[in-house]
Design a protein around this motif. Structure first.
Motif: not given
Length: 679
Positions: A202-212, A224-240, A261-262
């Protein structure tokens, strides 16, 4: 406290604040640690109830006291540090030290692991090029090998040196230290703490949504939830940039929780045609989605890593069972070094649509030589040709400068001076120097004269050799059949060889009017992929024409595609893939050997059609038989052309007989009038 840094193989360490950790330990243990000879290499201090305390180094352990740890020792340490979180970890404010607790069944602390945290500058020098490109990186390795240290340094370099907006999601306060103020080791990067490890996603998604952020750094992706959050971050154009549980890429593929993840692994059932094309079972494993991370770094030790620069291609190759060639990097007093192994390039990486002559060049200047034919014409994407003078193009050398497809002669690949098209001697490339970082193969280094053929080529040559041996045995076994030629096998073979010599001589005299090519080695090897046509008929057409053609089994190894009209109109997957790669496609009217031979002769720019040459030879032989009243023997042909020759002899009122065995079976004309049907 003035920062004290020590240089070791290009790395510099910041102050480790060891005194703050020693202030929380019992006095006896502190005195024993101060007496250690290599205190700067200390990794952690272990205190277990009822056991002697130990100081651990990267490759050894040292007992600190002669007595065992009692409850009072553990309680004194617990009271000196902060409270433990849900992950049984605690820290010391403004430091990178980590104290982990071991509890009994009732929750009482019975053991402590005091990890000494150090900010090491220069650890990402070995992978700095990937960090700066903006690709998402996944760092893997065994515990204690330096994953978090490399992660911390990456956050500092991206924030301070590259001026990017970096957010560190620090679950256990291990990256930026304990307390509300992050450790200076992360530079200008911002740190978001996690209240409990189960809320890390949840904090991973919050970091993308709130702090640009432009970059997000996360340690220990484990659910598994952290892996899904990582995919969401990567697909939003943010370097992870993150770490995951596992030592190698194989561990990640076998982990059902983190395999996303792979790209994830799924079982796919292939159709019959696709399974035959791949030469595999019908149920295979494939990657089901693009990987979350573009690059995977496997840390082997603190100065040695394995780099998978293209995770998608690496995973696909591993699932197919193909060998992979990751890049090995290591660091010593002389700097960063890289392995020089060069795998075979994939068709997608080649710049030109034609793969006929492979890659040429060296280092970073890879390029492809345009396709060529015997007449020097260039091959276009639709299979058309531009006329040119017959012969090779100036400057073309088969297998030159790193081409992965072997050349035809040892002289063209041998090290030393080489002849150019104009007859001048070109200077040989500089020899390989030990320690030089270059991307040159063994041919360019001069370590071998001729590269070994590829496995597919070796299998094809072996198969053709076995076919020739079996054909010879069949001739010997059937030498006594009626009408097949001399009974003596040696005479039969000599007769066949003499016949072929006459054919070659006639071809030379008539300026290429013979069917067979007098010097097949002067032509390049062509790999033809049959699609919707008979592979056996194509192989027979190749044998009869004696052209340097190899039947390919997939698009990756083919130069041209040969199909029939119905298949081309239906746009089968193979045809579509060939069109996407701008590969020449030759469409036949019917699935017959003459059509295949006509297409092959047009590809190699031969000046005669096989059937026309055979019929013209028959007409000339009929004239000789009628004029001189002597028997004439024609050149070996296939069954279809022999039938046409028999029909022409019957119309001329001549006797014709077929003699010999395949592939040397031919028609002989006699001057007697035709009284019985030919056979």
């Amino acid at each position: 406290m003035a920062p004290e840094r020590r240089a070791a193989a290009g790395r510099q360490e910041a102050p480790d604040d060891l005194e703050k950790l020693l202030g929380a330990l019992p006095r006896e243990i502190v005195d024993a640690i101060r007496a250690l000879p290599k205190r700067h290499d200390l990794i952690e201090v272990v205190m277990d109830l009822g056991r002697r305390p130990e100081a651990r180094y990267p490759d050894s352990e040292v007992e600190l006291l002669d007595r065992e740890i009692v409850e009072a020792d553990i309680q004194a340490v617990v009271e000196s540090i902060g409270s433990f979180g849900d992950d049984n970890r605690a820290g010391i404010e403004r430091t990178l030290h980590r104290i982990s607790a071991i509890r009994n069944r009732s929750g009482k602390i019975v053991g402590l692991t005091c990890r000494i945290g150090r900010a090491v500058f220069g650890t990402i020098e070995i992978i700095a090029d990937f960090v700066e490109t903006g690709k998402s990186l996944l760092i893997m390795g065994r515990p204690g090998i330096g994953k978090t240290t490399m992660l911390r340094e990456a956050a500092r370099v991206l924030a301070d040196d590259l001026d990017k907006r970096v957010v560190v999601v620090d679950t256990s306060n291990e990256i930026a230290g304990d307390g509300d103020i992050p450790h200076p080791a992360i530079g200008k990067a911002r740190r978001m703490q996690v209240r409990t490890p189960s809320l890390q996603h949840e904090v991973m998604i919050e970091a993308v949504e709130n702090h640009m952020p432009q970059v997000i750094v996360i340690d220990e992706i484990g659910t598994e939830l952290e892996a899904q959050a990582a995919r969401t971050i990567a697909e939003r154009g943010v370097q992870l940039i993150g770490t995951a549980h596992g030592n190698t890429l194989d561990n990640l593929m076998l982990n059902p929780t983190l395999s996303d993840l792979i790209g994830g692994i799924q079982s796919v059932t292939l159709g019959d045609e696709e399974a035959r094309r791949r030469r595999s079972q019908k149920s295979v494993l494939e990657r089901k989605a693009p990987p979350t991370f573009d690059v995977v770094i496997e840390i082997q030790d603190r100065e040695r890593v394995l780099v998978h620069a293209d995770v998608a291609d690496t995973i696909d190759a591993m699932l197919r069972g193909d060998p992979i060639a990751p890049e090995l990097r290591w660091r010593d007093e002389e700097g960063v070094h890289r392995s020089q192994s060069r795998p075979r390039p994939s068709p997608r990486e080649q710049l030109a649509p034609d793969r006929f002559s492979g890659l040429i060049g060296s280092g970073s200047g890879w390029r492809t030589e345009p396709g060529w034919r015997g007449d020097g014409g260039f091959r276009g994407g639709s299979g058309s040709f531009m006329a040119g003078e017959r012969g090779t193009r100036p400057g073309f050398r088969p297998g030159a400068s790193g081409s992965w497809r072997p050349g035809r002669s040892a002289s063209s690949l041998a090290p030393g001076p080489s002849r150019g098209a104009g007859g001048t001697t070109a200077q040989a490339e500089a020899p390989f120097v030990a320690g030089e970082i270059a991307d040159r193969g063994p041919v360019e280094r001069g370590t071998v004269a001729v590269p070994e053929p590829r496995a597919r080529d070796a299998r094809e040559l072996s198969r053709q050799r076995e076919w020739r041996e079996s054909a010879s045995k069949a001739i010997v076994a059937l030498k006594a059949d009626e009408g097949t030629g001399p009974v003596n096998a040696a005479d039969l073979e000599a007769d066949d060889e003499a016949l072929m010599d006459r054919v070659r001589e006639a071809g030379a005299e008539e300026n290429g009017a013979a069917l067979h090519v007098s010097d097949p080695d002067s032509l390049p090897t062509l790999r033809v992929l049959p699609q919707g046509i008979s592979r056996k008929r194509l192989e027979q057409a190749i044998r009869e024409l004696q052209l340097p053609v190899i039947v390919a089994r997939d698009v990756d190894e083919a130069d041209v595609v040969m199909t029939i009209r119905s298949e081309y109109k239906q746009k089968t997957p193979m045809v579509r893939e060939a069109e996407d790669r701008n590969m020449p496609i030759y469409v036949l009217k019917t699935n017959t050997i003459p059509q295949m031979q006509s297409s092959l002769t047009s590809i190699f720019a031969l000046e005669i059609d096989p059937r026309d040459a055979a019929l013209r030879e028959t007409e000339e032989a009929i004239g000789l038989v009628l004029g001189q009243a002597e028997a004439v023997e024609l050149s070996p042909q296939n069954a279809y052309i022999r039938r046409l020759q028999h029909q022409m002899a019957e119309r001329a009122n001549l006797v014709s007989r077929s003699r010999g065995r395949e592939p040397y079976r031919r028609v002989r004309l006699y001057p007697d009038p035709a009284k019985s049907p030919w056979r």
